[in-house]
Scaffold this motif. Structure first.
Motif, PDB file in Angstrom:
ATOM      1  N   LYS A 204       0.988  -1.495   0.222  1.00 29.15           N
ATOM      2  CA  LYS A 204       0.115   0.223   0.000  1.00 29.15           C
ATOM      3  C   LYS A 204       1.064   1.409  -0.082  1.00 29.15           C
ATOM      4  O   LYS A 204       0.797   2.372  -0.144  1.00 29.15           O
ATOM      5  CB  LYS A 204      -1.089   0.154   1.413  1.00 29.15           C
ATOM      6  N   ASP A 205       2.214   1.051   0.435  1.00 27.47           N
ATOM      7  CA  ASP A 205       3.006   2.318   0.457  1.00 27.47           C
ATOM      8  C   ASP A 205       3.596   2.940  -0.743  1.00 27.47           C
ATOM      9  O   ASP A 205       4.029   1.604  -1.053  1.00 27.47           O
ATOM     10  CB  ASP A 205       3.905   1.847   1.466  1.00 27.47           C
ATOM     11  N   LYS A 206       3.034   3.978  -1.155  1.00 28.31           N
ATOM     12  CA  LYS A 206       4.119   4.006  -2.357  1.00 28.31           C
ATOM     13  C   LYS A 206       5.895   4.472  -2.570  1.00 28.31           C
ATOM     14  O   LYS A 206       6.525   4.297  -3.298  1.00 28.31           O
ATOM     15  CB  LYS A 206       3.228   5.514  -2.744  1.00 28.31           C
ATOM     16  N   SER A 207       6.312   4.707  -1.186  1.00 24.34           N
ATOM     17  CA  SER A 207       7.977   4.317  -1.140  1.00 24.34           C
ATOM     18  C   SER A 207       8.539   3.185  -1.315  1.00 24.34           C
ATOM     19  O   SER A 207       7.171   2.047  -0.321  1.00 24.34           O
ATOM     20  CB  SER A 207       8.322   5.268   0.372  1.00 24.34           C
ATOM     21  N   ARG A 208       9.554   2.393  -1.747  1.00 27.18           N
ATOM     22  CA  ARG A 208       9.469   1.396  -2.282  1.00 27.18           C
ATOM     23  C   ARG A 208      10.615   0.891  -0.624  1.00 27.18           C
ATOM     24  O   ARG A 208      11.598   1.492  -0.072  1.00 27.18           O
ATOM     25  CB  ARG A 208      10.892   1.853  -3.417  1.00 27.18           C
ATOM     26  N   SER A 209      10.144  -0.099  -0.978  1.00 27.14           N
ATOM     27  CA  SER A 209      11.197  -1.376   0.449  1.00 27.14           C
ATOM     28  C   SER A 209      11.609  -2.563  -0.060  1.00 27.14           C
ATOM     29  O   SER A 209      10.977  -2.735  -0.955  1.00 27.14           O
ATOM     30  CB  SER A 209      10.300  -1.442   1.758  1.00 27.14           C
ATOM     31  N   ASN A 210      11.779  -3.065   1.111  1.00 29.65           N
ATOM     32  CA  ASN A 210      12.867  -4.556   0.412  1.00 29.65           C
ATOM     33  C   ASN A 210      13.174  -4.915   1.595  1.00 29.65           C
ATOM     34  O   ASN A 210      14.116  -4.498   2.604  1.00 29.65           O
ATOM     35  CB  ASN A 210      13.671  -3.916  -0.208  1.00 29.65           C
ATOM     36  N   VAL A 211      12.162  -5.832   1.569  1.00 28.48           N
ATOM     37  CA  VAL A 211      12.062  -6.828   3.348  1.00 28.48           C
ATOM     38  C   VAL A 211      13.645  -8.238   2.584  1.00 28.48           C
ATOM     39  O   VAL A 211      13.434  -9.018   1.515  1.00 28.48           O
ATOM     40  CB  VAL A 211      10.544  -7.874   3.271  1.00 28.48           C
ATOM     41  N   LEU A 212      14.292  -7.786   3.009  1.00 24.38           N
ATOM     42  CA  LEU A 212      15.384  -8.640   2.874  1.00 24.38           C
ATOM     43  C   LEU A 212      15.287 -10.236   3.262  1.00 24.38           C
ATOM     44  O   LEU A 212      16.024 -11.369   3.107  1.00 24.38           O
ATOM     45  CB  LEU A 212      16.859  -7.859   3.438  1.00 24.38           C
ATOM     46  N   GLY A 213      15.116 -10.306   4.727  1.00 26.52           N
ATOM     47  CA  GLY A 213      14.662 -11.739   5.494  1.00 26.52           C
ATOM     48  C   GLY A 213      15.203 -12.355   6.529  1.00 26.52           C
ATOM     49  O   GLY A 213      15.213 -10.232   7.750  1.00 26.52           O
ATOM     50  N   ILE A 214      14.868 -12.928   7.786  1.00 26.71           N
ATOM     51  CA  ILE A 214      15.110 -12.944   8.713  1.00 26.71           C
ATOM     52  C   ILE A 214      17.236 -13.603   9.217  1.00 26.71           C
ATOM     53  O   ILE A 214      17.194 -14.854   8.232  1.00 26.71           O
ATOM     54  CB  ILE A 214      14.567 -14.182   9.682  1.00 26.71           C
ATOM     55  N   THR A 215      17.554 -12.970  10.180  1.00 25.27           N
ATOM     56  CA  THR A 215      18.623 -12.988   9.778  1.00 25.27           C
ATOM     57  C   THR A 215      19.691 -14.766  11.352  1.00 25.27           C
ATOM     58  O   THR A 215      18.112 -15.085  11.737  1.00 25.27           O
ATOM     59  CB  THR A 215      19.769 -11.980  10.773  1.00 25.27           C
ATOM     60  N   ASN A 216      19.957 -14.581  11.468  1.00 23.41           N
ATOM     61  CA  ASN A 216      20.564 -16.153  11.978  1.00 23.41           C
ATOM     62  C   ASN A 216      20.225 -15.361  13.482  1.00 23.41           C
ATOM     63  O   ASN A 216      19.892 -16.367  14.287  1.00 23.41           O
ATOM     64  CB  ASN A 216      22.436 -16.135  11.675  1.00 23.41           C
ATOM     65  N   LEU A 217      20.252 -14.171  14.091  1.00 22.44           N
ATOM     66  CA  LEU A 217      20.073 -14.144  14.978  1.00 22.44           C
ATOM     67  C   LEU A 217      18.479 -14.686  15.176  1.00 22.44           C
ATOM     68  O   LEU A 217      17.673 -13.188  16.099  1.00 22.44           O
ATOM     69  CB  LEU A 217      20.553 -12.084  15.466  1.00 22.44           C
ATOM     70  N   GLY A 218      17.616 -13.893  14.588  1.00 24.52           N
ATOM     71  CA  GLY A 218      16.310 -14.298  14.250  1.00 24.52           C
ATOM     72  C   GLY A 218      15.339 -12.353  13.939  1.00 24.52           C
ATOM     73  O   GLY A 218      14.205 -12.699  14.576  1.00 24.52           O
ATOM     74  N   LEU A 219      16.897 -11.763  13.151  1.00 26.91           N
ATOM     75  CA  LEU A 219      16.103  -9.976  13.424  1.00 26.91           C
ATOM     76  C   LEU A 219      15.466 -10.245  11.892  1.00 26.91           C
ATOM     77  O   LEU A 219      15.961 -10.512  10.891  1.00 26.91           O
ATOM     78  CB  LEU A 219      17.150  -9.280  13.351  1.00 26.91           C
ATOM     79  N   VAL A 220      14.315  -9.381  11.888  1.00 27.98           N
ATOM     80  CA  VAL A 220      14.307  -9.311   9.779  1.00 27.98           C
ATOM     81  C   VAL A 220      14.626  -7.834   9.769  1.00 27.98           C
ATOM     82  O   VAL A 220      15.093  -6.381  10.447  1.00 27.98           O
ATOM     83  CB  VAL A 220      12.232  -9.186  10.085  1.00 27.98           C
ATOM     84  N   GLU A 221      15.381  -7.877   8.615  1.00 30.02           N
ATOM     85  CA  GLU A 221      15.814  -6.850   8.151  1.00 30.02           C
ATOM     86  C   GLU A 221      15.075  -6.344   7.377  1.00 30.02           C
ATOM     87  O   GLU A 221      15.000  -7.027   6.056  1.00 30.02           O
ATOM     88  CB  GLU A 221      17.259  -7.322   7.372  1.00 30.02           C
ATOM     89  N   MET A 222      14.681  -5.210   6.552  1.00 33.77           N
ATOM     90  CA  MET A 222      13.838  -4.326   5.457  1.00 33.77           C
ATOM     91  C   MET A 222      14.838  -3.396   5.523  1.00 33.77           C
ATOM     92  O   MET A 222      15.580  -2.412   6.150  1.00 33.77           O
ATOM     93  CB  MET A 222      12.359  -4.431   5.970  1.00 33.77           C
ATOM     94  N   THR A 223      14.439  -2.896   4.588  1.00 36.04           N
ATOM     95  CA  THR A 223      14.706  -1.351   3.244  1.00 36.04           C
ATOM     96  C   THR A 223      13.605  -0.290   3.141  1.00 36.04           C
ATOM     97  O   THR A 223      12.851  -1.105   3.194  1.00 36.04           O
ATOM     98  CB  THR A 223      15.823  -1.393   2.929  1.00 36.04           C
ATOM     99  N   ARG A 224      13.424   0.852   3.477  1.00 37.86           N
ATOM    100  CA  ARG A 224      11.881   1.430   2.708  1.00 37.86           C
ATOM    101  C   ARG A 224      13.163   3.425   2.538  1.00 37.86           C
ATOM    102  O   ARG A 224      13.922   3.267   3.178  1.00 37.86           O
ATOM    103  CB  ARG A 224      11.484   2.040   3.894  1.00 37.86           C
TER     104      ARG A 224
END
Length: 494
Positions: free
Chosen positions: A376-396
């Motif tokens: 729904k967001d017109k600003s581009r984002s990229n969900v990179l996935g889950i790291t070995n520490l269980g954290l979700v990395e993404m950019t917007r």
């Protein structure tokens, strides 16, 4: 679930313009512009190259705003990149280009601001000049045709590409905007004629101007809202200022007359943001904690480098088992996180700490919910996935300051840390100051003004020590309550 009603509510008062996008009566986006903190994105400057940094592949450019803009080598090579900065050539070929081969200190050049200065970072500049119109964007420095990603119908994309090729000025580029969906050739041609004249004016002004100097200023927020956001997807544009209401009617009558009946003047004796329950929701934007409907909550911490979001179950205890409780909380949190990123306009690197899930299928489900909510967001984002520490990395994509930066200033007491010194630390600072003064024989008395509660606690805790110091040094030491002194602060009077 499809969105049924979209409304734009515009509040113009006291030298400030605010615009809210409502989706099914829920606040989705907020825009603000006042005398201070105006965005400079889209402005065009004749800049002066201050420093060239080969090791960073970038240069600092003085644009006359007090803080130099930052210009990467790829933003000096428009023929290798499209409008979004995506490579049109192989990365190995791009790496061959050195910033020093194109820019020298003292050189003048025309740049446009792509990102506002944020915190200590200067504005991001580019030589890829873009001039937006109602239906299309003119790119005078690059020969390129593009169609908005938000137009998904392939046959419509093909039709628009053909129209753009016919309307495109020779040697220049055209992007068809989302508002251009369904438009006619004459609509695009009218846009391009106006923007080509604007570009000629900019070039003429550039030749007569010495750097650093602003050459072209983008439209104010209100006119950008009418130009960029008020499309056929918007059911109503409601404005509380009669003058600007009439201006909107005038613009839309020329560009999109079919939308004219959707413009309304708000004439009630209410504050327009109160009437639409926006003001209360705005106040929640500055809160770090956001409650979920299930009883869980997320905590949003923004730093200069990145944003960290933590998910907690809070009051939610579930109805089945722990696994089900965690999954439901994380799914609801994923939807809320996408909403908050868009609403607060948070960009850059984002790290999300969802509640630990032991089932990889559940992790995939949560990531899918997050990605779908971000559409729904017109600003581009990229969900990179889950790291070995269980954290979700993404950019917007980060273009302007987060809304919390606009709505808040750094606290003069905590200096932006969000915390003040503890009373024990303040007591120690008072003790240190007293010791310093006692060694100066020229002072016969020491008076310390402190907030009433702090003064009372200090006197109760250290009265015996203070009396002993007075006798030892034959001096008067008094801790005086003063309600004008901020809490957890003190002032020495010698």
């Amino acid at each position: 679930m499809a969105i049924n009603i979209k409304e734009i509510i515009v509040d113009i008062s006291f030298g400030q313009t605010r615009a809210a996008l409502l989706e099914d009566h829920e606040l989705a986006e907020i825009y603000m512009e006042g005398q201070e903190g105006q965005s400079i994105v889209g402005n065009i400057y004749k800049g002066l190259v201050e420093n060239v940094l080969p090791g960073m592949g970038a240069a600092f450019v003085d644009i006359g705003t007090g803080k130099n803009a930052f210009l990467y080598v790829k933003d000096v090579l428009p023929n290798l990149f499209n409008i979004d900065g995506e490579a049109l050539a192989e990365q190995d070929k791009i790496k061959e280009y050195e910033i020093g081969d194109y820019l020298k200190p003292g050189q003048e050049l025309l740049v446009q601001i792509a990102k506002d200065p944020i915190d200590s970072k200067g504005a991001r500049a580019t030589t890829h000049i873009t001039l937006p119109g109602r239906f299309g964007v003119l790119m005078p420095t690059v020969d390129y045709i593009g169609i908005s990603r938000r137009i998904e119908n392939e046959s419509e994309r093909s039709r628009l590409k053909e129209l753009a090729a016919r309307a495109k000025p020779e040697g220049m580029g055209v992007i068809v905007r989302t508002a251009g969906e369904g438009c006619r050739l004459s609509d695009l041609e009218s846009d391009m004629e106006f923007l080509t004249r604007l570009w000629e004016d900019i070039k003429q002004k550039t030749m007569k101007t010495s750097a650093p100097k602003i050459i072209h200023k983008d439209m104010s927020l209100f006119f950008r809202i009418v130009r960029d956001m008020f499309t056929k997807d918007i059911d109503k544009l409601i404005i509380n200022n009669k003058e600007y209401y009439e201006k909107a009617l005038e613009i839309i009558s020329m560009t999109s007359p079919a939308l004219k009946p959707r413009i309304e003047y708000f004439s009630r004796y209410y504050e327009i943001f109160d009437y639409y329950d926006i003001e209360e929701k705005l106040e929640k934007l500055i809160s770090k904690k956001v409650w979920l409907k299930c009883g869980g909550y997320i905590v949003i911490d923004q730093t200069e480098a990145l944003t960290v979001i933590d998910v907690n179950t809070g009051k939610y205890v579930g109805s089945k088992d722990l696994t089900d409780t965690v999954l439901k909380t994380n799914i609801e949190a994923a939807k809320e996180i996408a909403k908050q990123l868009r609403l607060r306009d948070i960009g850059g690197i984002i790290i999300i700490d969802f509640i630990d899930m032991n089932d990889s299928n559940h992790e995939d489900m949560v990531l899918e919910v997050l990605r779908n909510a971000l559409k729904k967001d017109k600003s581009r984002s990229n969900v990179l996935g889950i790291t070995n520490l269980g954290l979700v990395e993404m950019t917007r994509k980060k273009v302007v300051q987060p809304k919390t930066n606009i709505m808040q200033s750094a606290c003069p007491h905590c200096l932006g840390t969000g915390k003040v010194l503890s009373k024990q630390t303040i007591f120690k600072k008072i003790e240190t100051e007293i010791s310093r003064i006692l060694f100066n024989k020229s002072y016969r008395k020491v008076e310390i003004l402190a907030a009433p509660e702090l003064a009372e606690e200090f006197n109760n805790a250290y009265s015996e020590e203070i009396e002993a110091l007075c006798r030892k040094h034959d001096k008067s030491i008094r801790i005086i309550p003063d309600s004008s002194i901020p809490e957890n602060e003190f002032k020495i009077i010698k």
